[in-house]
Scaffold this motif. Structure first.
Motif, PDB file in Angstrom:
ATOM      1  N   THR A   1       2.834  12.878  -0.338  1.00 14.38           N
ATOM      2  CA  THR A   1       3.538  12.216   0.760  1.00 14.38           C
ATOM      3  C   THR A   1       3.826  10.759   0.456  1.00 14.38           C
ATOM      4  O   THR A   1       4.928  10.260   0.720  1.00 14.38           O
ATOM      5  CB  THR A   1       2.707  12.309   2.053  1.00 14.38           C
ATOM      6  OG1 THR A   1       2.440  13.675   2.335  1.00 14.38           O
ATOM      7  CG2 THR A   1       3.466  11.697   3.223  1.00 14.38           C
ATOM      8  N   CYS A   2       2.830  10.065  -0.109  1.00 17.27           N
ATOM      9  CA  CYS A   2       3.036   8.639  -0.392  1.00 17.27           C
ATOM     10  C   CYS A   2       4.080   8.445  -1.482  1.00 17.27           C
ATOM     11  O   CYS A   2       4.939   7.549  -1.380  1.00 17.27           O
ATOM     12  CB  CYS A   2       1.716   7.976  -0.770  1.00 17.27           C
ATOM     13  SG  CYS A   2       0.929   8.627  -2.259  1.00 17.27           S
TER      14      CYS A   2
ATOM     15  N   CYS B   1       7.476   8.860   0.043  1.00 23.43           N
ATOM     16  CA  CYS B   1       7.849   7.685   0.840  1.00 23.43           C
ATOM     17  C   CYS B   1       8.403   6.578  -0.048  1.00 23.43           C
ATOM     18  O   CYS B   1       9.443   5.975   0.256  1.00 23.43           O
ATOM     19  CB  CYS B   1       6.654   7.161   1.621  1.00 23.43           C
ATOM     20  SG  CYS B   1       6.146   8.199   3.010  1.00 23.43           S
TER      21      CYS B   1
ATOM     22  N   ASN C   1      -8.082   6.482   0.192  1.00 30.56           N
ATOM     23  CA  ASN C   1      -7.715   5.643   1.327  1.00 30.56           C
ATOM     24  C   ASN C   1      -6.353   4.974   1.158  1.00 30.56           C
ATOM     25  O   ASN C   1      -5.657   4.718   2.148  1.00 30.56           O
ATOM     26  CB  ASN C   1      -8.778   4.553   1.536  1.00 30.56           C
ATOM     27  CG  ASN C   1     -10.112   5.128   1.972  1.00 30.56           C
ATOM     28  OD1 ASN C   1     -10.166   6.104   2.717  1.00 30.56           O
ATOM     29  ND2 ASN C   1     -11.209   4.542   1.498  1.00 30.56           N
TER      30      ASN C   1
ATOM     31  N   THR D   1      -1.786   7.245   0.698  1.00 30.31           N
ATOM     32  CA  THR D   1      -1.448   8.086   1.852  1.00 30.31           C
ATOM     33  C   THR D   1      -0.071   7.705   2.379  1.00 30.31           C
ATOM     34  O   THR D   1       0.414   6.593   2.127  1.00 30.31           O
ATOM     35  CB  THR D   1      -2.479   7.914   2.983  1.00 30.31           C
ATOM     36  OG1 THR D   1      -2.427   6.557   3.466  1.00 30.31           O
ATOM     37  CG2 THR D   1      -3.893   8.218   2.487  1.00 30.31           C
ATOM     38  N   GLY D   2       0.525   8.611   3.115  1.00 30.38           N
ATOM     39  CA  GLY D   2       1.837   8.334   3.681  1.00 30.38           C
ATOM     40  C   GLY D   2       1.811   7.182   4.661  1.00 30.38           C
ATOM     41  O   GLY D   2       2.730   6.348   4.697  1.00 30.38           O
ATOM     42  N   LYS D   3       0.751   7.090   5.459  1.00 31.40           N
ATOM     43  CA  LYS D   3       0.637   6.021   6.446  1.00 31.40           C
ATOM     44  C   LYS D   3       0.578   4.653   5.770  1.00 31.40           C
ATOM     45  O   LYS D   3       1.262   3.702   6.182  1.00 31.40           O
ATOM     46  CB  LYS D   3      -0.615   6.233   7.300  1.00 31.40           C
ATOM     47  CG  LYS D   3      -0.788   5.194   8.403  1.00 31.40           C
ATOM     48  CD  LYS D   3      -2.028   5.494   9.227  1.00 31.40           C
ATOM     49  CE  LYS D   3      -2.217   4.436  10.316  1.00 31.40           C
ATOM     50  NZ  LYS D   3      -3.430   4.707  11.130  1.00 31.40           N
ATOM     51  N   THR D   4      -0.237   4.556   4.724  1.00 35.40           N
ATOM     52  CA  THR D   4      -0.338   3.292   3.986  1.00 35.40           C
ATOM     53  C   THR D   4       0.998   2.927   3.365  1.00 35.40           C
ATOM     54  O   THR D   4       1.419   1.756   3.398  1.00 35.40           O
ATOM     55  CB  THR D   4      -1.408   3.407   2.882  1.00 35.40           C
ATOM     56  OG1 THR D   4      -2.663   3.728   3.468  1.00 35.40           O
ATOM     57  CG2 THR D   4      -1.521   2.099   2.119  1.00 35.40           C
TER      58      THR D   4
ATOM     59  N   ILE E   1       4.027   3.690   4.379  1.00 34.07           N
ATOM     60  CA  ILE E   1       4.966   3.236   5.411  1.00 34.07           C
ATOM     61  C   ILE E   1       4.650   1.808   5.842  1.00 34.07           C
ATOM     62  O   ILE E   1       5.552   0.977   6.020  1.00 34.07           O
ATOM     63  CB  ILE E   1       4.922   4.191   6.622  1.00 34.07           C
ATOM     64  CG1 ILE E   1       5.512   5.549   6.223  1.00 34.07           C
ATOM     65  CG2 ILE E   1       5.693   3.608   7.801  1.00 34.07           C
ATOM     66  CD1 ILE E   1       5.343   6.623   7.283  1.00 34.07           C
ATOM     67  N   ILE E   2       3.365   1.495   6.008  1.00 39.79           N
ATOM     68  CA  ILE E   2       2.963   0.138   6.402  1.00 39.79           C
ATOM     69  C   ILE E   2       3.361  -0.874   5.338  1.00 39.79           C
ATOM     70  O   ILE E   2       3.920  -1.944   5.637  1.00 39.79           O
ATOM     71  CB  ILE E   2       1.441   0.072   6.659  1.00 39.79           C
ATOM     72  CG1 ILE E   2       1.084   0.905   7.899  1.00 39.79           C
ATOM     73  CG2 ILE E   2       0.981  -1.372   6.834  1.00 39.79           C
ATOM     74  CD1 ILE E   2      -0.409   1.047   8.125  1.00 39.79           C
TER      75      ILE E   2
END
Length: 318
Positions: free
Chosen positions: A40-41, A44, A119, A122-125, A127-128
């Motif tokens: 995912t990352c 992105c 940690n 990840t996709g969330k990291t 995007i941030i």
């Protein structure tokens, strides 16, 4: 000679736009579907890179160069619009460069830092990080809007854009010019070289250890997975380094020698133009790299190409 170079640039940038826009759109669509077997990352970062490349082609190539070549006295020629477009094209180019750096760092962590990987990768990291970088780069490029002034004023309308006289001789602007030069391209160029060197060193060390522990006749799934990741990383970052090399070398020469661009010799002018041509080409190469290095991307690309053809055939059969 200058007329010849301008004629070549007109043809080159037109071809670049014709190829660059569709290939980046294809890359965005295919990667966004998340069917290429990538994490995912990684997806992105690659989508962000494709979007930044597409915006660079639209702003820096089509609106800034092609429109100026073929459409005289258009809306984009009004100085406030021209100045805003210049700032946007600088921001898009910076985003394209720094997204390549963030992808390189993400792959460095994934390959070399196993404890941090869970940690960070990840996709969330992703995007941030991408969102933060985009905001910071847009803010950083706002001053470029104020560095330009009109070429002429026609019917009380300011037209064209040129650097304000002696603006970069002022201490504040000289400091900003150095800050901009370090931020792009010097720091990204150095970071990509450093991260790739550290990644290579880690891979060589790990490979020697794993060869000593495992049976030589058995395939190692972890090594195969790392190999695919490394191929994608090195081809993307290697392409970036090669295509930016002339521009960076030319820029360093200009800074170290302290030569005013107005006093460039013909050969120096040609070198500068070649540097700009190659760095713009970097906005079109990533999709071809995906197609060469990623089998699942090739499958998705073939499906995308066949879909309209098959649809037309079905309509004709009806």
């Amino acid at each position: 000679m200058f007329e010849t170079i301008n004629s070549v640039k007109k043809i080159y940038f037109m071809i670049l736009a014709i190829i660059g826009v569709p290939v980046n759109l294809v890359a965005i669509v295919i990667l966004s579907r998340s069917k290429c077997g990538l994490s995912t990352c990684t997806t992105c970062y690659l989508v962000a890179m494709a979007v930044a490349d597409l915006l660079t082609i639209i702003t820096a190539v089509i609106l800034w160069r092609i429109v100026d070549y073929y459409f005289i006295r258009n809306f984009l020629d009004i100085t406030p619009v021209c100045s805003a477009l210049y700032a946007l094209s600088c921001a898009a180019t910076d985003c394209s460069v720094w997204f390549t750096v963030t992808f390189t760092f993400d792959r460095f962590v994934a390959i070399c830092c196993q404890k941090l990987k869970a940690n960070y990768c990840t996709g969330k990291t992703a995007i941030i990080i991408l969102g933060t970088i985009t905001i910071l780069i847009c803010v950083k490029n706002v001053p470029f809007y104020f560095t330009l002034e009109p070429w002429v004023t026609i019917d009380n309308v300011p037209r064209g854009c040129k650097d304000k006289k002696n603006i970069f001789l002022e201490p504040g602007w000289m400091g900003f010019e150095w800050f901009d030069a370090i931020l792009c391209p010097l720091l990204p160029f150095g970071l990509i070289l450093l991260l790739n060197a550290l990644t290579v060193r880690y891979i060589l060390a790990v490979s020697r250890v794993r060869k000593g522990l495992r049976n030589q006749n058995r395939r190692d799934p972890e090594t195969e997975s790392r190999r695919r990741s490394v191929i994608l990383l090195f081809t993307l970052s290697g392409s970036f380094i090669l295509l930016w090399m002339v521009y960076v070398t030319d820029f360093l020469y200009y800074i170290i020698a302290g030569i005013d661009p107005i006093n460039y010799t013909p050969s120096k002018y040609v070198s500068e133009e070649v540097g700009f041509i190659l760095l713009n080409l970097s906005c079109c190469t990533n999709t071809f790299i995906y197609a060469i290095t990623q089998s699942k991307f090739r499958e998705q690309f073939k499906t995308a190409v066949k879909y309209p053809v098959n649809s037309i055939i079905r309509l004709m059969n009806k």
